[in-house]
Design a protein around this motif. Structure first.
Motif, short mmCIF file in Angstrom:
data_model
loop_
_atom_site.label_atom_id
_atom_site.label_comp_id
_atom_site.label_asym_id
_atom_site.label_seq_id
_atom_site.Cartn_x
_atom_site.Cartn_y
_atom_site.Cartn_z
N PHE A 1 0.84 -1.20 0.00
CA PHE A 1 0.00 0.00 0.00
C PHE A 1 0.88 1.25 0.00
O PHE A 1 1.96 1.26 0.58
N ALA A 2 0.35 2.29 -0.66
CA ALA A 2 1.07 3.57 -0.72
C ALA A 2 0.32 4.61 0.10
O ALA A 2 -0.83 4.40 0.50
N THR A 3 0.95 5.75 0.33
CA THR A 3 0.30 6.89 1.00
C THR A 3 0.18 8.03 0.00
O THR A 3 0.90 8.07 -1.01
N ALA A 4 -0.75 8.97 0.28
CA ALA A 4 -0.86 10.19 -0.54
C ALA A 4 -0.96 11.37 0.41
O ALA A 4 -1.91 11.45 1.20
N ILE A 5 0.02 12.24 0.36
CA ILE A 5 0.08 13.35 1.32
C ILE A 5 0.19 14.67 0.55
O ILE A 5 1.13 14.86 -0.25
N HIS A 6 -0.80 15.54 0.73
CA HIS A 6 -0.80 16.81 0.00
C HIS A 6 0.37 17.67 0.46
O HIS A 6 0.68 17.72 1.66
N SER A 7 0.98 18.38 -0.49
CA SER A 7 2.19 19.15 -0.17
C SER A 7 1.92 20.30 0.80
O SER A 7 2.83 20.80 1.45
N SER A 8 0.65 20.72 0.93
CA SER A 8 0.34 21.82 1.85
C SER A 8 0.08 21.34 3.28
O SER A 8 -0.13 22.14 4.19
N ALA A 9 0.03 20.03 3.50
CA ALA A 9 -0.15 19.52 4.86
C ALA A 9 1.12 19.82 5.67
O ALA A 9 2.23 19.73 5.14
N ILE A 10 0.92 20.17 6.93
CA ILE A 10 2.07 20.47 7.81
C ILE A 10 2.18 19.32 8.80
O ILE A 10 1.31 19.15 9.66
N ILE A 11 3.23 18.54 8.64
CA ILE A 11 3.35 17.30 9.42
C ILE A 11 4.71 17.29 10.10
O ILE A 11 5.74 17.44 9.42
N ASP A 12 4.71 17.10 11.41
CA ASP A 12 5.98 16.99 12.12
C ASP A 12 6.83 15.90 11.46
O ASP A 12 6.31 14.81 11.17
N PRO A 13 8.11 16.19 11.21
CA PRO A 13 8.91 15.24 10.42
C PRO A 13 9.10 13.88 11.07
O PRO A 13 9.40 12.91 10.38
N ASP A 14 8.91 13.77 12.38
CA ASP A 14 9.13 12.48 13.04
C ASP A 14 7.87 11.62 13.15
O ASP A 14 7.90 10.54 13.73
N ILE A 15 6.77 12.14 12.62
CA ILE A 15 5.50 11.39 12.72
C ILE A 15 5.56 10.10 11.93
O ILE A 15 6.06 10.08 10.81
N LYS A 16 5.00 9.04 12.51
CA LYS A 16 4.89 7.76 11.78
C LYS A 16 3.49 7.69 11.17
O LYS A 16 2.49 7.82 11.89
N ILE A 17 3.45 7.49 9.86
CA ILE A 17 2.17 7.40 9.15
C ILE A 17 2.08 6.03 8.50
O ILE A 17 2.97 5.63 7.74
#
Ligand SMILES: CC(=O)SCCNC(=O)CCNC(=O)[C@H](O)C(C)(C)COP(=O)(O)OP(=O)(O)OC[C@H]1O[C@@H](n2cnc3c(N)ncnc32)[C@H](O)[C@@H]1OP(=O)(O)O
Length: 213
Positions: free
Chosen positions: A85-101
């Motif tokens: 499975f892949a993920t799709a993350i919009h470039s405008s989302a602000i996500i802490d770099p250490d978050i596990k998704i």
């Protein structure tokens, strides 16, 4: 996170069109789109050949994103698919770099995910959702547009947090709950509860397994 350039979608409805848009902006090519009812697909896909799950489907191929908004259906399909499975993350989302998704998860425009939060597999973090610090978001959850989860919130497997809901700090929401649009959750919520209002109150229960029988 490993770079993926090609993805297949399972589902061709309204939710799929948003994932398709995010992938396009990320320059990820959608190589195949499957649906169990290709004639009922979203108008966005009318110029794309939609493949039939019964006729054309193969487990072999590019990684999938299950592009289905219904949490229970998404979980059932995940049991059946044996692909990556892949993920799709919009470039405008602000996500802490250490978050596990987790794999199969999608994060839409303007969403914010703060430090020390964990996001499970096949989760939807919808447009402008705010998921604050130290949250645990389990598999197959949907956090709807404009929702605010304060710090230290735990959302159990398969729960749907409706648009614009607010969950105050340290709340635990059980599995397969539905939190209505605009609800303010100020107390822990047991598994399967449907909750609406301010303050949020349980109005009924939601047992998605029973809809299968
Ligand atoms: C991009 C996207 O679109 S993402 C999708 C986001 N989707 C959402 O946010 C939808 C969230 N869903 C809801 O809020 C729904 O109203 C639900 C699931 C809470 C309830 O839906 P249903 O099970 O169909 O319940 P129903 O509409 O029959 O309502 C039952 C009662 O709760 C009340 N109620 C329903 N939803 C809400 C709500 N969000 N806030 C306050 N009261 C509500 C109704 O007025 C009704 O009250 P009554 O019995 O006094 O008349």
């Amino acid at each position: 996170m490993e770079e993926i350039n090609t993805v297949r979608l399972y589902g061709a409805g309204g939710h799929a069109q948003i994932i398709h848009s995010v992938l396009k902006q990320n320059r990820v090519a959608v190589t195949e789109i499957f649906d169990d009812n290709p004639s009922g697909c979203h108008p966005k896909f009318k110029h794309i050949s939609i493949l039939e799950i019964d006729k054309d489907f193969s487990q072999e191929g590019d990684p999938f994103i299950i592009a289905i908004g219904d949490n229970f259906q998404r979980s059932e399909i995940a049991k059946f698919l044996q692909s990556e499975f892949a993920t799709a993350i919009h470039s405008s989302a602000i996500i802490d770099p250490d978050i596990k998704i987790g794999k199969g998860t999608v994060v839409y425009a303007g969403a914010v995910i703060q430090p020390n939060t964990t996001i499970g597999k096949h989760v939807i973090i919808n447009t402008l959702a705010s998921v604050d610090h130290d949250n645990v978001i389990e598999d197959f959850v949907h956090i709807s547009p404009n929702t605010t989860l304060c710090g230290l919130v735990h959302v159990g497997e398969g729960s749907h947090i409706g648009a614009g809901a607010v969950v105050v700090p340290k709340i635990k929401i059980g599995k397969w709950c539905i939190i209505g649009a605009g609800t303010v959750v100020i107390r822990d919520i047991p598994d399967y509860a449907v909750v609406v209002g301010n303050p949020g109150k349980i109005i009924k229960m939601n047992y998605p397994e029973e809809s299968k029988k």
